[in-house]
Design a protein around this motif. Structure first.
Motif, PDB file in Angstrom:
ATOM      1  N   UNK A 197      -5.255  -0.909  -5.275  1.00 25.89           N
ATOM      2  CA  UNK A 197      -6.289  -1.911  -5.027  1.00 25.89           C
ATOM      3  C   UNK A 197      -7.127  -1.420  -3.848  1.00 25.89           C
ATOM      4  N   UNK A 198      -7.758  -2.303  -3.115  1.00 23.45           N
ATOM      5  CA  UNK A 198      -8.655  -1.877  -2.041  1.00 23.45           C
ATOM      6  C   UNK A 198      -7.920  -1.189  -0.895  1.00 23.45           C
ATOM      7  N   UNK A 199      -6.701  -1.590  -0.613  1.00 19.04           N
ATOM      8  CA  UNK A 199      -5.996  -1.066   0.559  1.00 19.04           C
ATOM      9  C   UNK A 199      -4.631  -0.474   0.261  1.00 19.04           C
ATOM     10  N   UNK A 200      -4.038  -0.781  -0.896  1.00 27.62           N
ATOM     11  CA  UNK A 200      -2.679  -0.335  -1.186  1.00 27.62           C
ATOM     12  C   UNK A 200      -2.624   0.470  -2.483  1.00 27.62           C
ATOM     13  N   UNK A 201      -1.541   1.236  -2.591  1.00 32.99           N
ATOM     14  CA  UNK A 201      -1.286   1.935  -3.851  1.00 32.99           C
ATOM     15  C   UNK A 201       0.198   2.208  -3.979  1.00 32.99           C
ATOM     16  N   UNK A 202       0.641   2.353  -5.208  1.00 34.94           N
ATOM     17  CA  UNK A 202       2.011   2.762  -5.501  1.00 34.94           C
ATOM     18  C   UNK A 202       1.918   3.906  -6.523  1.00 34.94           C
ATOM     19  N   UNK A 203       2.595   4.993  -6.219  1.00 38.51           N
ATOM     20  CA  UNK A 203       2.526   6.210  -7.028  1.00 38.51           C
ATOM     21  C   UNK A 203       3.937   6.520  -7.507  1.00 38.51           C
ATOM     22  N   UNK A 204       4.146   6.494  -8.824  1.00 37.69           N
ATOM     23  CA  UNK A 204       5.489   6.734  -9.334  1.00 37.69           C
ATOM     24  C   UNK A 204       5.451   7.493 -10.650  1.00 37.69           C
ATOM     25  N   UNK A 205       6.542   8.185 -10.890  1.00 31.71           N
ATOM     26  CA  UNK A 205       6.630   9.021 -12.074  1.00 31.71           C
ATOM     27  C   UNK A 205       6.721   8.167 -13.331  1.00 31.71           C
ATOM     28  N   UNK A 206       6.014   8.607 -14.358  1.00 31.13           N
ATOM     29  CA  UNK A 206       6.104   7.974 -15.668  1.00 31.13           C
ATOM     30  C   UNK A 206       7.266   8.630 -16.391  1.00 31.13           C
ATOM     31  N   UNK A 215      -0.463   2.353   2.360  1.00 30.46           N
ATOM     32  CA  UNK A 215      -1.327   1.268   2.807  1.00 30.46           C
ATOM     33  C   UNK A 215      -2.326   1.878   3.780  1.00 30.46           C
ATOM     34  N   UNK A 216      -3.565   2.063   3.319  1.00 35.38           N
ATOM     35  CA  UNK A 216      -4.554   2.757   4.145  1.00 35.38           C
ATOM     36  C   UNK A 216      -5.077   1.871   5.272  1.00 35.38           C
ATOM     37  N   UNK A 217      -4.904   0.572   5.132  1.00 37.96           N
ATOM     38  CA  UNK A 217      -5.332  -0.341   6.193  1.00 37.96           C
ATOM     39  C   UNK A 217      -4.362  -0.295   7.367  1.00 37.96           C
ATOM     40  N   UNK A 218      -3.071  -0.332   7.065  1.00 38.34           N
ATOM     41  CA  UNK A 218      -2.041  -0.316   8.103  1.00 38.34           C
ATOM     42  C   UNK A 218      -1.556   1.089   8.425  1.00 38.34           C
ATOM     43  N   UNK A 219      -2.116   2.102   7.713  1.00 33.34           N
ATOM     44  CA  UNK A 219      -1.726   3.503   7.926  1.00 33.34           C
ATOM     45  C   UNK A 219      -0.218   3.695   7.731  1.00 33.34           C
ATOM     46  N   UNK A 220       0.306   3.114   6.659  1.00 32.89           N
ATOM     47  CA  UNK A 220       1.743   3.127   6.423  1.00 32.89           C
ATOM     48  C   UNK A 220       2.094   3.871   5.140  1.00 32.89           C
ATOM     49  N   UNK A 221       3.162   4.657   5.216  1.00 29.44           N
ATOM     50  CA  UNK A 221       3.672   5.387   4.060  1.00 29.44           C
ATOM     51  C   UNK A 221       5.155   5.077   3.886  1.00 29.44           C
ATOM     52  N   UNK A 222       5.549   4.700   2.673  1.00 34.42           N
ATOM     53  CA  UNK A 222       6.952   4.455   2.340  1.00 34.42           C
ATOM     54  C   UNK A 222       7.288   5.237   1.080  1.00 34.42           C
ATOM     55  N   UNK A 223       8.372   5.976   1.136  1.00 35.07           N
ATOM     56  CA  UNK A 223       8.768   6.819   0.008  1.00 35.07           C
ATOM     57  C   UNK A 223      10.252   6.671  -0.266  1.00 35.07           C
ATOM     58  N   UNK A 239      14.999   5.676   2.285  1.00 31.17           N
ATOM     59  CA  UNK A 239      13.664   5.097   2.309  1.00 31.17           C
ATOM     60  C   UNK A 239      12.933   5.717   3.495  1.00 31.17           C
ATOM     61  N   UNK A 240      12.090   6.697   3.198  1.00 32.53           N
ATOM     62  CA  UNK A 240      11.364   7.413   4.248  1.00 32.53           C
ATOM     63  C   UNK A 240      10.160   6.575   4.661  1.00 32.53           C
ATOM     64  N   UNK A 241      10.125   6.179   5.920  1.00 34.58           N
ATOM     65  CA  UNK A 241       9.051   5.340   6.444  1.00 34.58           C
ATOM     66  C   UNK A 241       8.325   6.095   7.544  1.00 34.58           C
ATOM     67  N   UNK A 242       7.008   6.231   7.392  1.00 34.29           N
ATOM     68  CA  UNK A 242       6.249   7.003   8.367  1.00 34.29           C
ATOM     69  C   UNK A 242       4.786   6.563   8.360  1.00 34.29           C
TER      70      UNK A 242
END
Length: 294
Positions: free
Chosen positions: A75-84, A114-122, A132-135
């Motif tokens: 969406x405007x600020x978030x995304x989720x990327x996962x394998x099909x 989350x590009x608004x909060x500059x957050x990455x979770x993997x 759960x890698x949080x950075x």
């Protein structure tokens, strides 16, 4: 005087495309499908002594690691990327030997940006353990170009950057000093430790193609930070190409923040991987030539 004029025209065209193609309503959502492919030299993974038929068999088994399909929901600020994920055919599992086992241990789960909060979770699985890698999001220093090309129905612009490579990124792993390594091939009495032969380049050059027709600050995997959705990435031996885009789908998907696994920073995760790698090194060092492989 030509360069400023070009930049002005590109800027105008970018703003025009953004204004005329996608209106980002409050509930805007998009879905993009990406095909990824990583090329591999079997010589880098101990395949120099194999026959052509043996190399082909190994590459067929490794195909599930080297060629994947991912879905980016954004969406405007978030995304989720996962394998099909798809059901593999019988016998089409990962490559035998240490290379396949090592690559398969880095099974990545959903990746949230989350590009608004500059957050990455993997979500990350490593040898059967869930993390759960949080950075913080790491932004590349993109150099915007004027070159364009068409990807599907979208006009894309070129951007380049130099990316620091994670020391455990298997996609860029290669044999150390492969062009000059002749001693190990002739010394039949020495036990070869394949992990000691592997190196990862410190940096790689990345080429991305983004479209301002979809003005979101998103892209596949760790790539983001351009004024439009990134549709193609070429990074070292890996190519990521968008093959399908659906804007405002009828069946909107909730972008759930990953929560599975032990929370850990990227630095702490790398330390864990390094410790496991040392265990693997000791395991190989204690085996005689012709011993079992994992």
């Amino acid at each position: 005087m030509k360069t400023p004029i070009k930049i002005t025209l590109i800027t105008f065209l970018t703003l025009f495309l953004c204004a005329t193609h996608v209106s980002l309503a409050q509930d805007f959502q998009g879905r993009a499908v990406y095909q990824t492919k990583t090329t591999m030299d079997m010589g880098d993974w101990g395949g120099r002594e194999m026959s052509e038929q043996q190399r082909k068999q190994i590459m067929d088994r490794m195909k599930s690691f080297l060629e994947k399909t991912y879905v980016l929901t954004f969406n405007k600020t978030e995304s989720i990327y996962k394998e099909d994920e798809k059901l593999e055919a019988p016998g089409a599992g990962g490559g035998r030997g240490w290379g396949g086992a090592f690559a398969s241990s880095f099974t990545g789960g959903p990746q949230y940006k989350n590009v608004k909060d500059q957050q990455l979770l993997q979500e990350q699985e490593f040898f059967g353990k869930q993390f759960l890698v949080k950075d913080e999001l790491k932004k590349l220093d993109w150099k915007m170009g004027t070159e364009t090309k068409q990807i599907g129905q979208y006009l894309c612009f070129k951007a380049t950057a130099t990316k620091t490579v994670d020391e455990f990124d298997w996609r860029s792993m290669r044999r150390r000093n492969s062009d000059n390594d002749t001693t190990k091939a002739t010394d039949s009495t020495k036990t070869t430790n394949p992990l000691e032969d592997i190196e990862v380049p410190k940096t790689i050059e990345v080429v991305a193609w983004y479209t301002p027709q979809i003005p979101v600050n998103q892209g596949p995997g760790e790539y983001w930070g351009l004024p439009g959705l990134i549709l193609e990435v070429n990074a070292d031996r890996t190519t990521i190409l968008c093959t399908k885009i659906v804007l405002n789908p009828a069946d909107k998907e909730e972008i759930k923040i990953p929560s599975k696994g032990k929370e850990i920073t990227q630095e702490e995760y790398n330390k864990t991987v390094k410790e496991k790698t040392e265990e693997m090194r000791e395991m190989y060092g204690g085996r005689s030539r012709g011993g079992n492989r994992f």
